[in-house]
Design a protein around this motif. Structure first.
Motif, PDB file in Angstrom:
ATOM      1  N   HIS A   1      11.900  -3.107  -6.462  1.00 37.07           N
ATOM      2  CA  HIS A   1      13.256  -2.907  -6.955  1.00 37.07           C
ATOM      3  C   HIS A   1      13.649  -1.434  -6.963  1.00 37.07           C
ATOM      4  CE1 HIS A   1      13.733  -7.044  -8.584  1.00 37.07           C
ATOM      5  NE2 HIS A   1      12.421  -6.965  -8.671  1.00 37.07           N
TER       6      HIS A   1
ATOM      7  N   HIS B   1      10.971  -5.196   0.670  1.00 35.95           N
ATOM      8  CA  HIS B   1      10.638  -6.540   0.202  1.00 35.95           C
ATOM      9  C   HIS B   1       9.470  -7.048   1.038  1.00 35.95           C
ATOM     10  CE1 HIS B   1      12.379 -10.591  -1.436  1.00 35.95           C
ATOM     11  NE2 HIS B   1      11.076 -10.493  -1.603  1.00 35.95           N
ATOM     12  N   PHE B   2       8.320  -7.245   0.373  1.00 35.99           N
ATOM     13  CA  PHE B   2       7.127  -7.712   1.064  1.00 35.99           C
ATOM     14  C   PHE B   2       7.101  -9.240   1.080  1.00 35.99           C
ATOM     15  CE2 PHE B   2       5.815  -3.561  -0.656  1.00 35.99           C
ATOM     16  CZ  PHE B   2       5.380  -2.952   0.506  1.00 35.99           C
ATOM     17  N   HIS B   3       6.880  -9.807   2.269  1.00 34.53           N
ATOM     18  CA  HIS B   3       6.675 -11.243   2.422  1.00 34.53           C
ATOM     19  C   HIS B   3       5.275 -11.430   3.006  1.00 34.53           C
ATOM     20  CE1 HIS B   3      10.908 -12.189   1.595  1.00 34.53           C
ATOM     21  NE2 HIS B   3      11.186 -11.096   2.292  1.00 34.53           N
ATOM     22  N   LEU B   4       4.359 -11.916   2.185  1.00 31.33           N
ATOM     23  CA  LEU B   4       2.955 -11.970   2.546  1.00 31.33           C
ATOM     24  C   LEU B   4       2.468 -13.416   2.626  1.00 31.33           C
ATOM     25  CD1 LEU B   4       1.829  -9.092   0.170  1.00 31.33           C
ATOM     26  CD2 LEU B   4       2.284  -8.938   2.622  1.00 31.33           C
TER      27      LEU B   4
ATOM     28  N   SER C   1      17.298  -2.196  -2.807  1.00 30.34           N
ATOM     29  CA  SER C   1      15.851  -2.360  -2.952  1.00 30.34           C
ATOM     30  C   SER C   1      15.155  -1.360  -2.047  1.00 30.34           C
ATOM     31  CB  SER C   1      15.417  -3.784  -2.600  1.00 30.34           C
ATOM     32  OG  SER C   1      15.673  -4.051  -1.237  1.00 30.34           O
TER      33      SER C   1
ATOM     34  N   ASP D   1       2.907 -17.519   0.537  1.00 36.62           N
ATOM     35  CA  ASP D   1       4.199 -17.490  -0.161  1.00 36.62           C
ATOM     36  C   ASP D   1       4.277 -16.386  -1.212  1.00 36.62           C
ATOM     37  OD1 ASP D   1       5.239 -19.675   1.265  1.00 36.62           O
ATOM     38  OD2 ASP D   1       4.235 -21.093  -0.086  1.00 36.62           O
ATOM     39  N   LEU D   2       3.519 -15.317  -1.001  1.00 38.57           N
ATOM     40  CA  LEU D   2       3.575 -14.184  -1.919  1.00 38.57           C
ATOM     41  C   LEU D   2       4.751 -13.290  -1.530  1.00 38.57           C
ATOM     42  CD1 LEU D   2       2.468 -12.387  -4.170  1.00 38.57           C
ATOM     43  CD2 LEU D   2       0.930 -11.350  -2.487  1.00 38.57           C
ATOM     44  N   SER D   3       5.642 -13.079  -2.470  1.00 38.49           N
ATOM     45  CA  SER D   3       6.824 -12.257  -2.232  1.00 38.49           C
ATOM     46  C   SER D   3       6.918 -11.202  -3.326  1.00 38.49           C
ATOM     47  CB  SER D   3       8.080 -13.136  -2.243  1.00 38.49           C
ATOM     48  OG  SER D   3       9.250 -12.344  -2.161  1.00 38.49           O
ATOM     49  N   VAL D   4       6.984  -9.934  -2.921  1.00 39.54           N
ATOM     50  CA  VAL D   4       7.083  -8.834  -3.884  1.00 39.54           C
ATOM     51  C   VAL D   4       8.261  -7.955  -3.495  1.00 39.54           C
ATOM     52  CG1 VAL D   4       5.954  -6.846  -4.930  1.00 39.54           C
ATOM     53  CG2 VAL D   4       4.596  -8.846  -4.275  1.00 39.54           C
ATOM     54  N   LEU D   5       9.229  -7.868  -4.380  1.00 40.98           N
ATOM     55  CA  LEU D   5      10.392  -7.016  -4.153  1.00 40.98           C
ATOM     56  C   LEU D   5      10.199  -5.705  -4.901  1.00 40.98           C
ATOM     57  CD1 LEU D   5      13.308  -6.588  -3.121  1.00 40.98           C
ATOM     58  CD2 LEU D   5      14.101  -7.649  -5.246  1.00 40.98           C
TER      59      LEU D   5
ATOM     60  N   GLU E   1       8.310  -6.862 -11.949  1.00 41.43           N
ATOM     61  CA  GLU E   1       8.031  -7.707 -10.783  1.00 41.43           C
ATOM     62  C   GLU E   1       6.528  -7.792 -10.520  1.00 41.43           C
ATOM     63  OE1 GLU E   1       9.058  -9.767  -7.040  1.00 41.43           O
ATOM     64  OE2 GLU E   1      10.334  -9.185  -8.711  1.00 41.43           O
TER      65      GLU E   1
END
Length: 210
Positions: free
Chosen positions: A89, A77-80, A74, A83-87, A98
């Protein structure tokens, strides 16, 4: 180094004066106890065989070289909050899926200019090929380019200092010429109309290009 290898690939004989003992600058390295350590970036975009922005691959191929790389599955990987998670790829199509073509951003961002920028970033093909770790370190890129330059009949002199400086006036003229050429090439390849939107300053108070 890339400029020198591009010239050499087109048949010019080039002399590169390198002040340090190895090539690379911010993509250099040093060795201690049998290990090699990068002194700048340690991961790179630009090794893909797809898209237009695989610039490292293109630069190496111009002088007949290729580097072995270790792919990262990857990019980031954003962890915001919320609970917003955006990988992001490695595979471009998976990345677009995504993001649902920007729907995630539109849930949280209302500024239209910022959303337009995000759309452009999503569509930008620099993501092709993802992040890669060059085997042997980032310094190997400059070393491969240097080897390719010599293979093409050009020369690199290490620990070489320039002793005849340009006058400030001549320096600024050459700098403006280089800036104009960069804009022309970007305009031609990526951004039609870019040059018309940029006015080069007559008074260069800061060194923008080296």
């Amino acid at each position: 180094m890339v400029a020198a290898t591009q010239l050499a690939a087109k048949g010019a004989r080039v002399l590169v004066l390198e002040k340090y003992v190895i090539p690379g600058g911010s993509s250099g390295y040093y060795r201690r106890d049998g290990f090699t350590f990068d002194v700048g970036s340690s991961v790179m975009f630009g090794f893909s065989d797809k898209g237009n922005l695989n610039l490292i691959t293109q630069a190496l191929e111009a002088v007949g070289h290729k580097m072995e790389v270790i792919p990262d599955p990857s990019t980031v990987h954003f962890h915001l909050p919320g609970d917003l998670s955006v990988l992001v790829h490695r595979e471009y199509d998976d990345f677009v899926t995504e993001l649902n073509a920007g729907d995630i951003a539109r849930k949280f961002i209302k500024d239209q200019q910022l959303l337009s920028f995000i759309d452009a970033e999503v569509l930008c093909d620099r993501h092709f090929g993802g992040i890669n770790y060059p085997v042997g370190g980032v310094g190997g890129i400059a070393m491969s380019l240097a080897d390719g330059l010599v293979d093409k009949g050009s020369e690199i002199r290490y620990k070489a200092n320039v002793t005849n400086d340009l006058s400030r006036k001549d320096y600024e003229k050459k700098k403006e010429f280089v800036a104009t050429e960069i804009i022309k090439r970007l305009e031609k390849k990526l951004f039609p109309g870019l040059q018309d939107s940029i006015v080069l300053k007559e008074d260069w108070n800061k060194d923008l290009l080296y």
